[in-house]
Write an enzyme that holds these catalytic residues in place. Structure first.
Site, PDB file in Angstrom:
ATOM      1  N   LYS A  83      39.811  49.702  40.782  1.00 49.12           N
ATOM      2  CA  LYS A  83      38.372  49.766  41.071  1.00 49.12           C
ATOM      3  C   LYS A  83      38.067  48.929  42.318  1.00 49.12           C
ATOM      4  O   LYS A  83      38.914  48.139  42.764  1.00 49.12           O
ATOM      5  CB  LYS A  83      37.579  49.257  39.866  1.00 49.12           C
ATOM      6  CG  LYS A  83      37.850  47.794  39.512  1.00 49.12           C
ATOM      7  CD  LYS A  83      37.260  47.429  38.157  1.00 49.12           C
ATOM      8  CE  LYS A  83      37.542  45.977  37.817  1.00 49.12           C
ATOM      9  NZ  LYS A  83      37.137  45.654  36.440  1.00 49.12           N
ATOM     10  N   TYR A  85      28.970  23.335  63.465  1.00 49.03           N
ATOM     11  CA  TYR A  85      27.560  23.219  63.101  1.00 49.03           C
ATOM     12  C   TYR A  85      27.332  22.061  62.145  1.00 49.03           C
ATOM     13  O   TYR A  85      28.123  21.828  61.233  1.00 49.03           O
ATOM     14  CB  TYR A  85      27.072  24.503  62.428  1.00 49.03           C
ATOM     15  CG  TYR A  85      26.881  25.669  63.372  1.00 49.03           C
ATOM     16  CD1 TYR A  85      25.924  25.618  64.371  1.00 49.03           C
ATOM     17  CD2 TYR A  85      27.650  26.810  63.228  1.00 49.03           C
ATOM     18  CE1 TYR A  85      25.733  26.703  65.227  1.00 49.03           C
ATOM     19  CE2 TYR A  85      27.468  27.898  64.079  1.00 49.03           C
ATOM     20  CZ  TYR A  85      26.510  27.829  65.078  1.00 49.03           C
ATOM     21  OH  TYR A  85      26.329  28.905  65.917  1.00 49.03           O
TER      22      TYR A  85
HETATM   23  C1  LIG Z   1      38.346  45.199  35.841  1.00 47.76           C
HETATM   24  C2  LIG Z   1      38.797  45.596  34.493  1.00 47.76           C
HETATM   25  C3  LIG Z   1      40.113  45.318  34.069  1.00 47.76           C
HETATM   26  C4  LIG Z   1      41.073  44.502  34.904  1.00 47.76           C
HETATM   27  O1  LIG Z   1      40.731  43.141  34.802  1.00 47.76           O
HETATM   28  P1  LIG Z   1      41.627  42.004  35.509  1.00 47.76           P
HETATM   29  O2  LIG Z   1      41.013  40.747  35.059  1.00 47.76           O
HETATM   30  O3  LIG Z   1      41.470  42.207  36.976  1.00 47.76           O
HETATM   31  O4  LIG Z   1      43.005  42.211  35.052  1.00 47.76           O
HETATM   32  C5  LIG Z   1      40.502  45.784  32.845  1.00 47.76           C
HETATM   33  N1  LIG Z   1      39.650  46.474  32.039  1.00 47.76           N
HETATM   34  C6  LIG Z   1      38.392  46.747  32.413  1.00 47.76           C
HETATM   35  C7  LIG Z   1      37.504  47.505  31.487  1.00 47.76           C
HETATM   36  C8  LIG Z   1      37.916  46.318  33.633  1.00 47.76           C
HETATM   37  O5  LIG Z   1      36.664  46.594  33.997  1.00 47.76           O
END
Ligand SMILES: *Cc1c(COP(=O)(O)O)cnc(C)c1O
Length: 364
Positions: A35, A255
């Site tokens: 994702k 800055y």
């Molecule tokens: C993002 C997600 C994962 C992966 O999580 P990590 O902490 O990056 O391993 C797994 N299951 C679901 C439903 C997610 O949304």
């Protein structure tokens, strides 16, 4: 010449990290979670390292399309399921498996016209209170789904809120197991932290869903480091020193003059700033590698530049390569988790926030 800044995605590190996850869950199939454009890596680039996964899990239908466009014919799972009725047509067309977390998604399925029933993952809210059916409603949701001709196999899924910390997964696991124990279907419960820290605990897990670990970050930093888990960085961010300043005691940097030298110093000005995705909040002293040797930032990070200490590095100067995170040419690693911690956040956010203006390359 373009600005001397570059991100690199390491496909062999992705493949290696995927195998680390596999070794912790040898009996499970592995969803590579891609994702958010593969946690900022780029789906196409990440795919080159992750094609050994059993499936790809993501949220965005356009990203699912991209995975299919890469020629992937195996499972693709929509982790939040569909958002509107017509998404189901794309699920049919692209053969996507999808999560069902609410009644409205069942309603949409019930009126979906298809000859090919769809594989769904029914999601339980076992305590995180984000998505899913409460345990008391789970069985009736399953019964409703199971009666639909549009639905093929139903798998069971939940997500842990505390797999990375002391609370652990036992309470949620007990809720999930009690509510699903006599229902047929495969199970998927574990994210990266659960895979690494609770190997073997979720006995009935047919599919695991590692994300961050695949990208080389420790899900439970700082309790454990990526090196502890044998994970390798999959993203390197590097930029060059474009100017050198010789400071006298009393001179300041950047800055707000937040850093003031108390002795003569050499300072390198690096072509990386917060508009590239390097957190502005990182304080003086945030570690960097200069030509592969550990040093530190000085003063405030600005939009296009930041400054690093070259005082102990007489060979470094204009043109030196600064590794903000990831792997330097000599193999030294600057942990992205360490930088994230100093920014008060997680490697997830830094990876996802790599700015579009940074050119990204791929190496093995
Ligand atoms: C993002 C997600 C994962 C992966 O999580 P990590 O902490 O990056 O391993 C797994 N299951 C679901 C439903 C997610 O949304």
């Amino acid at each position: 010449m373009p600005r001397p800044i570059q991100a690199t995605i390491h496909t062999q590190a992705l493949a290696h990290n995927l195998n680390v996850a596999r070794r912790h869950a040898p009996d499970a199939r592995v969803w590579a979670v891609v994702k958010a454009n593969a946690y900022g890596h780029g789906i196409e680039r990440a795919f080159a390292g992750l094609r050994g996964a059993d499936g790809f899990a993501l949220l965005d239908l356009a990203e699912a399309q991209r995975v299919r466009d890469l020629g992937w014919r195996g499972p693709v799972l929509l982790l939040e399921g569909v958002f509107e009725q017509r998404d189901l047509e794309l699920c049919s067309r692209l053969d996507l498996w999808h999560t069902v977390h609410c009644e409205q998604q069942i309603d949409m399925l019930a009126t979906h016209k298809t000859n090919v029933p769809q594989r769904v993952f029914l999601k339980m809210n076992s305590g995180m209170n984000r998505l899913g059916f409460r345990p008391a409603q789970y069985r009736s949701a399953w019964t409703r789904l199971n009666a639909l001709p549009q639905v093929d196999e139903i798998s069971h899924m939940t997500h842990f809120s505390d797999a990375d910390g002391p609370a652990g997964i036992e309470r949620q696991m007990a809720v999930f197991e009690t509510a699903t124990q006599d229902l047929p279907g495969e199970r998927s419960v574990s994210n990266s932290a659960a895979v690494l820290r609770h190997a073997g605990v979720p006995a009935a897990s047919d599919w695991v869903r590692p994300g961050i670990a695949v990208y080389g970050s420790a899900p439970d930093h700082p309790e454990h480091t990526a090196a502890h888990w044998g994970l390798q960085p999959s993203m390197t961010l590097q930029a060059k020193v474009i100017a050198v300043q010789a400071l006298q005691a009393g001179d300041s940097v950047g800055y707000g003059s937040s850093f003031v030298a108390d002795q003569p110093m050499r300072v390198g000005v690096v072509a990386c700033g917060y508009a590239d995705g390097y957190p502005r909040i990182c304080p003086t002293g945030t570690p960097v590698l200069v030509d592969g040797v550990r040093s530190r930032t000085l003063g405030r990070v600005s939009m296009d530049m930041l400054s690093v200490d070259l005082t102990q590095l007489p060979d470094a100067g204009q043109g030196s390569t600064v590794t903000l995170w990831g792997r330097a040419h000599n193999g030294a690693v600057q942990s992205i988790d360490e930088v994230a911690a100093l920014a008060g956040t997680l490697a997830y956010e830094l990876m996802c926030a790599l700015a579009p203006r940074v050119p990204v390359g791929v190496s093995e």
